[in-house]
Each structure stands twice: as C-alpha cells, then as structure tokens.
Design an enzyme around this catalytic site. Structure first.
Site, mmCIF file in Angstrom:
data_model
loop_
_atom_site.group_PDB
_atom_site.id
_atom_site.type_symbol
_atom_site.label_atom_id
_atom_site.label_comp_id
_atom_site.label_asym_id
_atom_site.label_seq_id
_atom_site.Cartn_x
_atom_site.Cartn_y
_atom_site.Cartn_z
ATOM 1 N N GLY A 12 0.837 -1.200 0.000
ATOM 2 C CA GLY A 12 0.000 0.000 0.000
ATOM 3 C C GLY A 12 0.869 1.245 0.000
ATOM 4 O O GLY A 12 1.864 1.317 0.717
ATOM 5 N N ARG A 16 -2.721 8.513 2.379
ATOM 6 C CA ARG A 16 -3.117 9.472 3.413
ATOM 7 C C ARG A 16 -1.963 9.894 4.325
ATOM 8 O O ARG A 16 -2.084 10.831 5.100
ATOM 9 C CB ARG A 16 -4.255 8.881 4.274
ATOM 10 C CG ARG A 16 -5.603 9.014 3.589
ATOM 11 C CD ARG A 16 -6.683 8.401 4.423
ATOM 12 N NE ARG A 16 -6.729 6.942 4.272
ATOM 13 C CZ ARG A 16 -7.396 6.114 5.082
ATOM 14 N NH1 ARG A 16 -8.051 6.592 6.113
ATOM 15 N NH2 ARG A 16 -7.394 4.826 4.862
ATOM 16 N N THR A 82 -5.786 -8.007 -1.637
ATOM 17 C CA THR A 82 -4.970 -8.679 -0.619
ATOM 18 C C THR A 82 -4.640 -10.127 -1.010
ATOM 19 O O THR A 82 -3.549 -10.616 -0.716
ATOM 20 C CB THR A 82 -5.678 -8.660 0.752
ATOM 21 O OG1 THR A 82 -7.049 -9.066 0.567
ATOM 22 C CG2 THR A 82 -5.654 -7.273 1.356
ATOM 23 N N ASN A 229 -3.086 4.801 9.139
ATOM 24 C CA ASN A 229 -3.398 5.313 7.806
ATOM 25 C C ASN A 229 -2.912 6.741 7.588
ATOM 26 O O ASN A 229 -2.711 7.156 6.462
ATOM 27 C CB ASN A 229 -4.905 5.264 7.564
ATOM 28 C CG ASN A 229 -5.399 3.836 7.553
ATOM 29 O OD1 ASN A 229 -4.890 2.995 6.810
ATOM 30 N ND2 ASN A 229 -6.350 3.520 8.412
ATOM 31 N N ARG A 318 26.193 10.859 21.285
ATOM 32 C CA ARG A 318 25.919 10.460 19.899
ATOM 33 C C ARG A 318 26.421 9.044 19.630
ATOM 34 O O ARG A 318 27.089 8.446 20.475
ATOM 35 C CB ARG A 318 26.560 11.485 18.956
ATOM 36 C CG ARG A 318 25.867 12.859 19.035
ATOM 37 C CD ARG A 318 26.646 13.902 18.267
ATOM 38 N NE ARG A 318 26.948 13.457 16.925
ATOM 39 C CZ ARG A 318 27.940 13.939 16.164
ATOM 40 N NH1 ARG A 318 28.726 14.901 16.633
ATOM 41 N NH2 ARG A 318 28.138 13.480 14.956
ATOM 42 N N ASN A 362 40.625 13.468 33.785
ATOM 43 C CA ASN A 362 39.730 14.590 34.024
ATOM 44 C C ASN A 362 39.835 15.563 32.853
ATOM 45 O O ASN A 362 40.906 16.068 32.538
ATOM 46 C CB ASN A 362 40.111 15.314 35.314
ATOM 47 C CG ASN A 362 39.139 16.443 35.618
ATOM 48 O OD1 ASN A 362 38.080 16.228 36.199
ATOM 49 N ND2 ASN A 362 39.485 17.647 35.189
ATOM 50 N N ALA A 365 36.703 21.999 31.592
ATOM 51 C CA ALA A 365 35.618 22.689 30.884
ATOM 52 C C ALA A 365 36.122 23.250 29.555
ATOM 53 O O ALA A 365 37.222 23.778 29.473
ATOM 54 C CB ALA A 365 35.091 23.823 31.755
ATOM 55 N N SER A 390 41.222 23.445 31.332
ATOM 56 C CA SER A 390 40.061 24.026 30.644
ATOM 57 C C SER A 390 40.443 24.710 29.343
ATOM 58 O O SER A 390 41.543 25.233 29.206
ATOM 59 C CB SER A 390 39.412 25.082 31.550
ATOM 60 O OG SER A 390 38.949 24.440 32.708
ATOM 61 N N SER A 408 45.825 24.809 30.897
ATOM 62 C CA SER A 408 44.590 25.386 30.356
ATOM 63 C C SER A 408 44.860 26.211 29.112
ATOM 64 O O SER A 408 45.913 26.848 29.003
ATOM 65 C CB SER A 408 43.946 26.292 31.402
ATOM 66 O OG SER A 408 43.522 25.503 32.468
HETATM 67 C C1 UD1 Z 1 -8.720 -5.699 4.657
HETATM 68 C C2 UD1 Z 1 -9.614 -6.950 4.714
HETATM 69 C C3 UD1 Z 1 -10.751 -6.722 5.713
HETATM 70 C C4 UD1 Z 1 -10.168 -6.383 7.074
HETATM 71 C C5 UD1 Z 1 -9.232 -5.179 6.976
HETATM 72 C C6 UD1 Z 1 -8.529 -4.997 8.285
HETATM 73 C C7 UD1 Z 1 -9.572 -7.973 2.491
HETATM 74 C C8 UD1 Z 1 -10.275 -8.139 1.206
HETATM 75 N N1 UD1 Z 1 -10.152 -7.196 3.399
HETATM 76 O O1 UD1 Z 1 -9.530 -4.678 4.144
HETATM 77 O O2 UD1 Z 1 -11.546 -7.878 5.824
HETATM 78 O O3 UD1 Z 1 -11.222 -6.122 7.999
HETATM 79 O O4 UD1 Z 1 -8.226 -5.396 5.965
HETATM 80 O O5 UD1 Z 1 -7.783 -3.813 8.262
HETATM 81 O O6 UD1 Z 1 -8.512 -8.547 2.693
HETATM 82 N N2 UD1 Z 1 -2.338 -4.634 0.217
HETATM 83 C C9 UD1 Z 1 -1.365 -5.005 -0.679
HETATM 84 N N3 UD1 Z 1 -1.705 -5.192 -1.989
HETATM 85 C C10 UD1 Z 1 -2.990 -5.073 -2.416
HETATM 86 C C11 UD1 Z 1 -3.974 -4.687 -1.500
HETATM 87 C C12 UD1 Z 1 -3.612 -4.491 -0.186
HETATM 88 O O7 UD1 Z 1 -0.199 -5.153 -0.320
HETATM 89 O O8 UD1 Z 1 -3.214 -5.279 -3.619
HETATM 90 C C13 UD1 Z 1 -1.950 -4.445 1.624
HETATM 91 C C14 UD1 Z 1 -2.088 -3.001 2.065
HETATM 92 O O9 UD1 Z 1 -0.847 -2.343 1.954
HETATM 93 C C15 UD1 Z 1 -2.488 -3.159 3.520
HETATM 94 C C16 UD1 Z 1 -3.216 -4.474 3.587
HETATM 95 O O10 UD1 Z 1 -2.846 -5.184 2.425
HETATM 96 O O11 UD1 Z 1 -1.347 -3.263 4.359
HETATM 97 C C17 UD1 Z 1 -4.740 -4.307 3.645
HETATM 98 O O12 UD1 Z 1 -5.197 -3.655 2.491
HETATM 99 P P1 UD1 Z 1 -6.415 -2.660 2.528
HETATM 100 O O13 UD1 Z 1 -6.684 -2.217 1.159
HETATM 101 O O14 UD1 Z 1 -6.214 -1.635 3.568
HETATM 102 O O15 UD1 Z 1 -7.587 -3.657 2.978
HETATM 103 P P2 UD1 Z 1 -8.984 -3.266 3.572
HETATM 104 O O16 UD1 Z 1 -9.882 -2.884 2.479
HETATM 105 O O17 UD1 Z 1 -8.840 -2.339 4.694
HETATM 106 CA CA CA Z 2 -7.283 -0.946 5.524
#
Ligand code: UD1
Ligand code: CA
Length: 454
Positions: A12, A16, A82, A229, A318, A362, A365, A390, A408
């Site tokens: 993703g 946002r 997903t 998000n 650091r 030691n 400063a 110092s 110093s």
């Molecule tokens: C998904 C679930 C939903 C669940 C919710 C929880 C599905 C279809 N739905 O919905 O049931 O309640 O998460 O937060 O799985 N991602 C990819 N590639 C893609 C699509 C998504 O890597 O093609 C990753 C996104 O980066 C994210 C995660 O999968 O980390 C979820 O994707 P997102 O689109 O937010 O799913 P939701 O619609 O919220």
């Molecule tokens: Ca989501």
C-alpha cells in the site's frame, strides 16, 4: 508447533500519509512499522519472511534485512487486492512446509502471544485460522460470518455485506494463519467478482469451507490490530507505544520523575535503580546500566552507559559513545564515537569525538577534540589519570600520556609523554600600573574634546 513463515503485506502506498516514503517505513518508538511487525514474527521463531511491496520501494529491502537477514521482498506491480498480494510470495515460499502467517505491515502493535495462539490452531482438519476482534464500530472492516455452531463460514467485506451482516461486530483483523499445503491452491481459486473488483484474501475462508475443512477463529483486543493510515494515527500509536515502554521500564526498576516527558526507543535497555529526570530522549541502540542517573534534558543515541554513571543535565551522547562504570558526563557536553573509561570525568562544555579517554582522566571545561580537518576524522587518545586543563584544543591525531597534564587554554598538536606537562600558549606578561595610566590618558582626551565643543 509447525515451522512458521510470514508474509507481510506492505504494498500500500499509504496515500493518506502524504509521504514520499512507503507507509511501513514510518517509525513508532524509533523503529519502522515494518521493523515492529518483523520483530513480533521473530519472537515466535518465524524462519522465513517475505515482504510484499510495491514497485519503487527499494528502501524496504535493507530495512527488512536489518530485522531478519534472510528476509526476501516480492514486488506486487499492480495492486489487485490482498489475495493477489499474498500470491506474490509463492516463489519465495514454494519450498516452505509449515504454517504461513499473513501479517499487515501497518499493524505494529500485534502481540507475539496472539500470533502464537493463532498459529497453534492450525491442524489437519483446520488448515486456516483467522484473527478477529470485536468492536462496537465495525464500519469498514470485513465481518466474520459464523454458522449456528459458531464455525466461521465466510468473511464478507463491508462493501459486499447485507444490512444484516453489517450488524456483526466480530471483524477481520486481516491477520491469518494458513497451512502452506493449502494456501497456494486456495489462492488460485480467488476471483474478483465483488464490489471492489479485487482478489480478496478473505474469500479463501469460503473456499476452505467448500472443501469441508474447518476455519478457526482467534480473538484479540481491537487495540492490538489497530492500523495506521495517517500521521495523526501515527502520533496516537506513538503515544500508546511510549506508555507501554515507560511502564515496562518502571516495572523493571527505573524511576522516571516525569514519565510522559521521557521518549524511549523500542530497543532501549535499562538496568535497575536507574533514575531519569524530565525531558530525556533515547534514540536507537541505548543501554543503561544499574544505578545510573540521567539528569534533565539529555539526547542519547547508540550509546552504552555503564553502571553508576552520572549524565547531564543537557548532555548529548551520539552514536558510538561507550561510557564505563562510574563515569561523569556533565552539562553541555557532546560525545561521539568515543570510549570514556572507568571513573573518568567530562563535566562541562566539551566536545569529545573519535577519542579514548583513559581511566580516571579529568577533562576540563571547554576542551575540544579537533577531530575533523574538513576531509577525514582523526583520533585523540587521552591516557589514564591525565588532566586536561580548561579550554584546551587537542588537534587530532594526538595522544596525551598517562598521568600527563595539559595546561589550560593549550593548543596541543604534538603527543604529550606520560606524566609530562604540556603548555602551548603565549607566556603571560604583567605590565605594572598599565591600566591606571590607560584610564588617565582616556579621561584627559575626552575632556579636551568636550571643551572644544563648548
Ligand atoms: C482488509 C480486509 C478486511 C479487514 C481489513 C482490516 C480484504 C479483502 N479485506 O480490508 O476484511 O477487515 O483489511 O484492516 O482482505 N495490500 C497489498 N496489496 C494489495 C492490497 C492491499 O499489499 O493489492 C496491503 C495493504 O498495503 C495493507 C493491507 O494489504 O497493508 C490491507 O489492504 P487494505 O486495502 O487496507 O484492505 P482493507 O480494504 O482495509
Ligand atoms: Ca485498511
């Protein structure tokens, strides 16, 4: 328990977040979201990690490898859902036999115990288990649909749900455990005939049930599976994490005068009877020994602080600072890549970089180790029990012998032998009565000017 591999979804863009970085590279408690998720997987001994990322996210590879050296990345060119995302891991995990945990890169609070619990549900007749959570505000989440016996039969996305299904408060966290033997064939059955026209991972539940297999449910609290998000949620998550880290430190014997003003890193390590005054920042890689006191307003990164040391107020430590037992680092002192040995003191207004300060030395400063000539860095070695007066500049590379004194305000460009005194400043000249004569002369000349004006 079976072998565990994890697939972490992180393709993703995180629109946002309004960022040029991938969402999972953003940090909470000084560690990337991805790093948190991999750390949780490591705690349950995941042997393989495959991270799904989008095209143009090269920085994710090094980040993943810093938490799991054998992690692999799979690129999802088009974000088709997903289920499609998980199928990108097939090449990396084709030889893996065991339980595949599917995790979300932007869900960093997940507790390893919960993952263990979920993975332990996997059995011959239960090749799939889903992590659910209950919430009175389920809007936006997939709903877990159970039959009369309470078995999970489907996950329905909000967009595809009937009004009745939308009443369900048991939601899909997205996290699942799947037997590797079943995962790849189940993914092949997915289609995108749904409201979002995506390949939903959640549909593998239905296909599993169609094959007369059971699907398990593990339930956790909603906070654990909260996702990020936008930057406000990132800040909220920081707050949650900091509270957790501070409480853990206090439970283990650290006194914090004002816990809410102390910022910890996910990897900060404390001994017992440590006292921390207000406004102290810990970056990554800091360990603090027993009986250390850190006074107010210090900034500390990649530093090891030995037992009984006193730090600050207003000290900046650091990367590469190593403070031995009973050392003292006082106000407005900056130290970088330097070892300060047992009982040595650097108490005021000093810069020590690329240096070794011997036992019980030691440092007065205003001492500066001049370690940089505009091109490279050079080292300063200060012997055991040496005394640097110092306002001295030590032009590196240079060494001050054991027990030696530096007068110093000296500028030291040559090595000082053991037990010697080094002086490199103009000798003092006193001119008796000079000031008196000077003032008298000034007074006379101003009177003459005034009388001319009148
Ligand atoms: C998904 C679930 C939903 C669940 C919710 C929880 C599905 C279809 N739905 O919905 O049931 O309640 O998460 O937060 O799985 N991602 C990819 N590639 C893609 C699509 C998504 O890597 O093609 C990753 C996104 O980066 C994210 C995660 O999968 O980390 C979820 O994707 P997102 O689109 O937010 O799913 P939701 O619609 O919220
Ligand atoms: Ca989501």
């Amino acid at each position: 328990m079976a072998n565990i591999a994890c697939v972490i979804l992180g393709a993703g863009k995180g629109t946002r977040m309004k960022s040029n970085q991938p969402k999972v590279m953003h940090q909470v408690a000084g560690r990337s979201l991805l790093g948190h998720v991999i750390t949780a997987a490591n705690e349950i001994n995941a042997q393989q990690h495959c991270i799904i990322c989008g095209p143009d996210m090269p920085q994710m590879e090094a980040e993943a490898k810093s938490f799991a050296p054998n992690a692999t990345l799979a690129i999802q060119e088009d974000r088709l859902g997903t289920g499609h995302a998980v199928s990108m891991a097939k090449n990396a995990l084709v030889d893996f036999d065991g339980t595949v945990l599917i995790l979300y890169g932007d869900v960093p609070l997940i507790n390893p115990k919960t993952l263990k619990n979920l993975a332990s549900l996997i059995a011959t007749d239960m090749p799939l288990a889903v992590l659910g959570f209950e919430t009175p505000t389920p809007k936006g989440y997939g709903r877990l649909v159970q039959n009369d016996e309470g078995n999970l039969i489907a996950i329905i996305e909000e967009k595809d749900a009937t009004d009745e299904q939308r009443q369900i408060q048991l939601c899909n966290s997205g996290i699942m455990a799947v037997d590797s033997k079943h995962l790849w064939p189940l993914l092949e059955k997915l289609d995108n005939n749904n409201a979002a026209q995506e390949y939903y991972l959640t549909d593998i539940v239905r296909h599993c049930v169609d094959q007369n297999k059971q699907v398990g449910i593990a339930v956790c609290g909603p906070d654990e599976v909260a996702g990020i998000n936008d930057r406000r949620q990132l800040a909220d998550m920081e707050h949650v994490f900091q509270t957790k880290l501070r409480n853990a430190a206090m439970d283990q014997g650290v006194t914090m005068v004002s816990p809410q003003s102390v910022f910890l890193n996910a990897d900060t390590v404390f001994g017992t009877d440590v006292t921390i005054e207000p406004n102290v920042f810990f970056g990554k890689g800091v360990s603090v020994g027993d009986n250390v006191t850190i006074y107010a307003n210090c900034h500390i990164v990649e530093t090891s602080i030995g037992e009984g040391a006193l730090i600050g107020p207003f000290a900046r430590l650091r990367p590469g600072t190593d403070l031995a037992k009973n050392t003292k680092v006082g106000n407005f002192v900056e130290i970088k890549k330097a070892t300060i040995e047992k009982g040595a003191k650097v108490n005021h207004l000093t810069y020590i970089g690329d240096a070794l300060v011997g036992e019980k030395a030691n440092i007065g400063a205003g001492t500066i180790t001049c370690n940089y000539d505009g091109f490279g860095k050079a080292k300063t070695i200060i012997g055991k029990g040496a005394f640097v007066g110092s306002n001295s500049s030590l032009i590196a590379p240079v060494s001050i012998g054991d027990g030696a004194y530096v007068g110093s305000a000296s500028v030291i460009t040559k090595n000082v032998p053991d037990d010697a005194l080094a002086l490199s400043r103009a000798e003092q000249v006193n001119k008796p009565e000079w000031a008196k004569r000077f003032r008298a002369a000034k007074l006379r000349s101003s009177k003459t000017k005034n009388s001319k004006k009148g």
